[in-house]
Scaffold this motif. Sequence first.
Motif, PDB file in Angstrom:
ATOM      1  N   ALA A 116       0.818  -1.220   0.000  1.00  0.00           N
ATOM      2  CA  ALA A 116       0.000   0.000   0.000  1.00  0.00           C
ATOM      3  C   ALA A 116       0.851   1.269   0.000  1.00  0.00           C
ATOM      4  N   THR A 117       2.168   1.125   0.228  1.00  0.00           N
ATOM      5  CA  THR A 117       2.998   2.330   0.420  1.00  0.00           C
ATOM      6  C   THR A 117       4.262   2.356  -0.443  1.00  0.00           C
ATOM      7  N   ASN A 118       4.376   1.440  -1.427  1.00  0.00           N
ATOM      8  CA  ASN A 118       5.680   1.284  -2.101  1.00  0.00           C
ATOM      9  C   ASN A 118       5.826   2.101  -3.393  1.00  0.00           C
ATOM     10  N   GLN A 119       5.331   3.328  -3.352  1.00  0.00           N
ATOM     11  CA  GLN A 119       5.427   4.180  -4.554  1.00  0.00           C
ATOM     12  C   GLN A 119       6.864   4.413  -5.011  1.00  0.00           C
ATOM     13  N   ASN A 120       7.786   4.530  -4.052  1.00  0.00           N
ATOM     14  CA  ASN A 120       9.184   4.772  -4.433  1.00  0.00           C
ATOM     15  C   ASN A 120       9.712   3.610  -5.291  1.00  0.00           C
ATOM     16  N   ASN A 121       9.408   2.381  -4.863  1.00  0.00           N
ATOM     17  CA  ASN A 121       9.873   1.231  -5.645  1.00  0.00           C
ATOM     18  C   ASN A 121       9.179   1.168  -7.013  1.00  0.00           C
ATOM     19  N   ARG A 122       7.914   1.571  -7.063  1.00  0.00           N
ATOM     20  CA  ARG A 122       7.224   1.595  -8.361  1.00  0.00           C
ATOM     21  C   ARG A 122       7.889   2.616  -9.278  1.00  0.00           C
ATOM     22  N   GLY A 123       8.275   3.750  -8.678  1.00  0.00           N
ATOM     23  CA  GLY A 123       8.982   4.780  -9.457  1.00  0.00           C
ATOM     24  C   GLY A 123      10.276   4.227 -10.027  1.00  0.00           C
ATOM     25  N   ILE A 124      11.045   3.535  -9.184  1.00  0.00           N
ATOM     26  CA  ILE A 124      12.319   2.946  -9.626  1.00  0.00           C
ATOM     27  C   ILE A 124      12.070   1.969 -10.782  1.00  0.00           C
ATOM     28  N   ALA A 125      11.040   1.132 -10.630  1.00  0.00           N
ATOM     29  CA  ALA A 125      10.755   0.123 -11.659  1.00  0.00           C
ATOM     30  C   ALA A 125      10.428   0.787 -12.997  1.00  0.00           C
ATOM     31  N   TYR A 126       9.645   1.864 -12.953  1.00  0.00           N
ATOM     32  CA  TYR A 126       9.317   2.554 -14.212  1.00  0.00           C
ATOM     33  C   TYR A 126      10.547   3.223 -14.829  1.00  0.00           C
ATOM     34  N   ILE A 127      11.416   3.761 -13.968  1.00  0.00           N
ATOM     35  CA  ILE A 127      12.652   4.385 -14.482  1.00  0.00           C
ATOM     36  C   ILE A 127      13.486   3.333 -15.223  1.00  0.00           C
ATOM     37  N   LEU A 128      13.597   2.135 -14.632  1.00  0.00           N
ATOM     38  CA  LEU A 128      14.377   1.062 -15.282  1.00  0.00           C
ATOM     39  C   LEU A 128      13.689   0.606 -16.567  1.00  0.00           C
ATOM     40  N   ALA A 129      12.380   0.412 -16.495  1.00  0.00           N
ATOM     41  CA  ALA A 129      11.642  -0.083 -17.667  1.00  0.00           C
ATOM     42  C   ALA A 129      11.772   0.891 -18.831  1.00  0.00           C
ATOM     43  N   ASN A 130      11.775   2.173 -18.507  1.00  0.00           N
ATOM     44  CA  ASN A 130      11.871   3.210 -19.537  1.00  0.00           C
ATOM     45  C   ASN A 130      13.148   3.088 -20.361  1.00  0.00           C
ATOM     46  N   LYS A 131      14.222   2.542 -19.742  1.00  0.00           N
ATOM     47  CA  LYS A 131      15.515   2.408 -20.444  1.00  0.00           C
ATOM     48  C   LYS A 131      15.840   0.950 -20.769  1.00  0.00           C
ATOM     49  N   GLY A 132      14.826   0.096 -20.717  1.00  0.00           N
ATOM     50  CA  GLY A 132      15.058  -1.311 -21.085  1.00  0.00           C
ATOM     51  C   GLY A 132      15.883  -2.075 -20.052  1.00  0.00           C
ATOM     52  N   ARG A 133      15.885  -1.614 -18.790  1.00  0.00           N
ATOM     53  CA  ARG A 133      16.675  -2.292 -17.746  1.00  0.00           C
ATOM     54  C   ARG A 133      15.794  -3.089 -16.780  1.00  0.00           C
ATOM     55  N   LEU A 134      14.527  -3.294 -17.163  1.00  0.00           N
ATOM     56  CA  LEU A 134      13.632  -4.157 -16.383  1.00  0.00           C
ATOM     57  C   LEU A 134      13.068  -5.170 -17.373  1.00  0.00           C
ATOM     58  N   TYR A 135      12.856  -6.418 -16.891  1.00  0.00           N
ATOM     59  CA  TYR A 135      12.596  -7.494 -17.849  1.00  0.00           C
ATOM     60  C   TYR A 135      11.233  -8.158 -17.650  1.00  0.00           C
ATOM     61  N   ALA A 136      10.326  -7.410 -17.011  1.00  0.00           N
ATOM     62  CA  ALA A 136       8.935  -7.857 -16.864  1.00  0.00           C
ATOM     63  C   ALA A 136       8.107  -6.593 -16.663  1.00  0.00           C
ATOM     64  N   ASP A 137       6.815  -6.765 -16.525  1.00  0.00           N
ATOM     65  CA  ASP A 137       5.954  -5.601 -16.290  1.00  0.00           C
ATOM     66  C   ASP A 137       6.358  -4.927 -14.967  1.00  0.00           C
ATOM     67  N   PRO A 138       6.539  -3.589 -14.970  1.00  0.00           N
ATOM     68  CA  PRO A 138       7.053  -2.921 -13.764  1.00  0.00           C
ATOM     69  C   PRO A 138       6.211  -3.152 -12.498  1.00  0.00           C
ATOM     70  N   LEU A 139       4.907  -2.992 -12.603  1.00  0.00           N
ATOM     71  CA  LEU A 139       4.087  -3.140 -11.388  1.00  0.00           C
ATOM     72  C   LEU A 139       4.057  -4.579 -10.897  1.00  0.00           C
ATOM     73  N   GLU A 140       4.056  -5.507 -11.838  1.00  0.00           N
ATOM     74  CA  GLU A 140       4.092  -6.921 -11.439  1.00  0.00           C
ATOM     75  C   GLU A 140       5.418  -7.258 -10.764  1.00  0.00           C
ATOM     76  N   ALA A 141       6.513  -6.757 -11.332  1.00  0.00           N
ATOM     77  CA  ALA A 141       7.837  -7.034 -10.743  1.00  0.00           C
ATOM     78  C   ALA A 141       7.919  -6.470  -9.327  1.00  0.00           C
ATOM     79  N   VAL A 142       7.412  -5.239  -9.139  1.00  0.00           N
ATOM     80  CA  VAL A 142       7.453  -4.639  -7.796  1.00  0.00           C
ATOM     81  C   VAL A 142       6.577  -5.440  -6.836  1.00  0.00           C
ATOM     82  N   ASP A 143       5.428  -5.907  -7.312  1.00  0.00           N
ATOM     83  CA  ASP A 143       4.548  -6.665  -6.425  1.00  0.00           C
ATOM     84  C   ASP A 143       5.207  -7.978  -5.977  1.00  0.00           C
ATOM     85  N   VAL A 144       5.829  -8.690  -6.905  1.00  0.00           N
ATOM     86  CA  VAL A 144       6.507  -9.948  -6.529  1.00  0.00           C
ATOM     87  C   VAL A 144       7.684  -9.635  -5.599  1.00  0.00           C
ATOM     88  N   TYR A 145       8.390  -8.555  -5.895  1.00  0.00           N
ATOM     89  CA  TYR A 145       9.505  -8.139  -5.028  1.00  0.00           C
ATOM     90  C   TYR A 145       9.004  -7.832  -3.609  1.00  0.00           C
TER      91      TYR A 145
END
Length: 344
Positions: free
Chosen positions: A195-224
């Motif tokens: 319910a509070t992990n906006q910072n990690n969601r932000g990080i995931a989108y930053i990585l995804a934007n540059k091709g440095r994340l290898y799954a859907d950002p919100l799904e990856a953060v949720d599993v993390y």
Amino acid sequence: MNPRPRGALCAAITLAMLVWLHSVPLQAREPDPWSAERLTRLVSQAHARFKDVKDGANADYIPELAKVPSELFGVAVVTVKGEVFTAGDTDHAFSIQSVSKPFTAALVMEEQSPGVIVDKIGVEPTGLPFNSIIATQLLPQMSANPMVNAGAIAAVSLVTASSPGERFAKIMGWYERMAADRLVVVEDVYRSEAATNQNNRGIAYILANKGRLYADPLEAVDVYTRQCSIGVTAKQLAVMGATLANRGVNPMSGKRVMKGDHVAHLLAVMMMAGFYNEAGAWAWSAGLPGKTGVGGGIVAVVPGRAAIVGFSPRLNAAGNSIRAMKAIEYIAAELGANVFEASR
Ligand code: GLN
């Protein structure tokens, strides 16, 4: 006495001494610093010495962690022979948090290769806090290394799976093999962080934007987030660490969990980045690869020997458990376990 019998007498005495020395077991000449008696004593001494330290505070950016009783304190050592030494609250399951990070990185190495960690995440320390967004902008790899949030979310995204459920089940099963035990998610902590992990969601989108994340950002953060909420006791965490100390073979189950050749890579990145912006101070004082988490757990690995675990919720400014650090540093120093010490 003429010279000949004296010479013979000397030779006889020398021979007798050599025979005697040979017959005395090694332990009798040099006390074993790793004996069961000594480890039992050191673990309870570490607990007694630091149980009254009140410095620091529970993490509260994950609201549920602020509710964990601050006085909890457990110290555990598990050796590569499968011996278990404990003192204090070593059966209390706490959320593993960032201590999970090396184990997921190990799974990625096992499924793919160590090179994937280097190429798709990175292995450079940031010298910055675990949740740093600035680090993603400063380092060319962006995700930096698998011990900080950015790299750990990237590691989760690299676990091969066709759904988030399958991805999490794989991670959980992997940790259970490391612990040789069943583990459960601390659901309240999971809900609280989700319910509070906006910072990690932000990080995931930053990585995804540059091709440095290898799954859907919100799904990856949720599993993390769910991975970070897996409950472990200090004892279970020490078995997980002892599997690394034992070059990938779980000392309790006797089963090989990960390739032996991968362990040194993992320990190297733990040494460089396991304590984030405090990694230098930790290497200086403890000289052991380790990993901390905001749940209050810390695992340190003595290669070829044992894992030393401390758990207590009060953290310093870097997010590392104060009592756990002190307990591990004390035990490591008494054992002469520092990996940089030639005499160890
Ligand atoms: N789940 C926590 C987070 O992402 C883990 C942080 C930590 O233990 N240092 O913020």
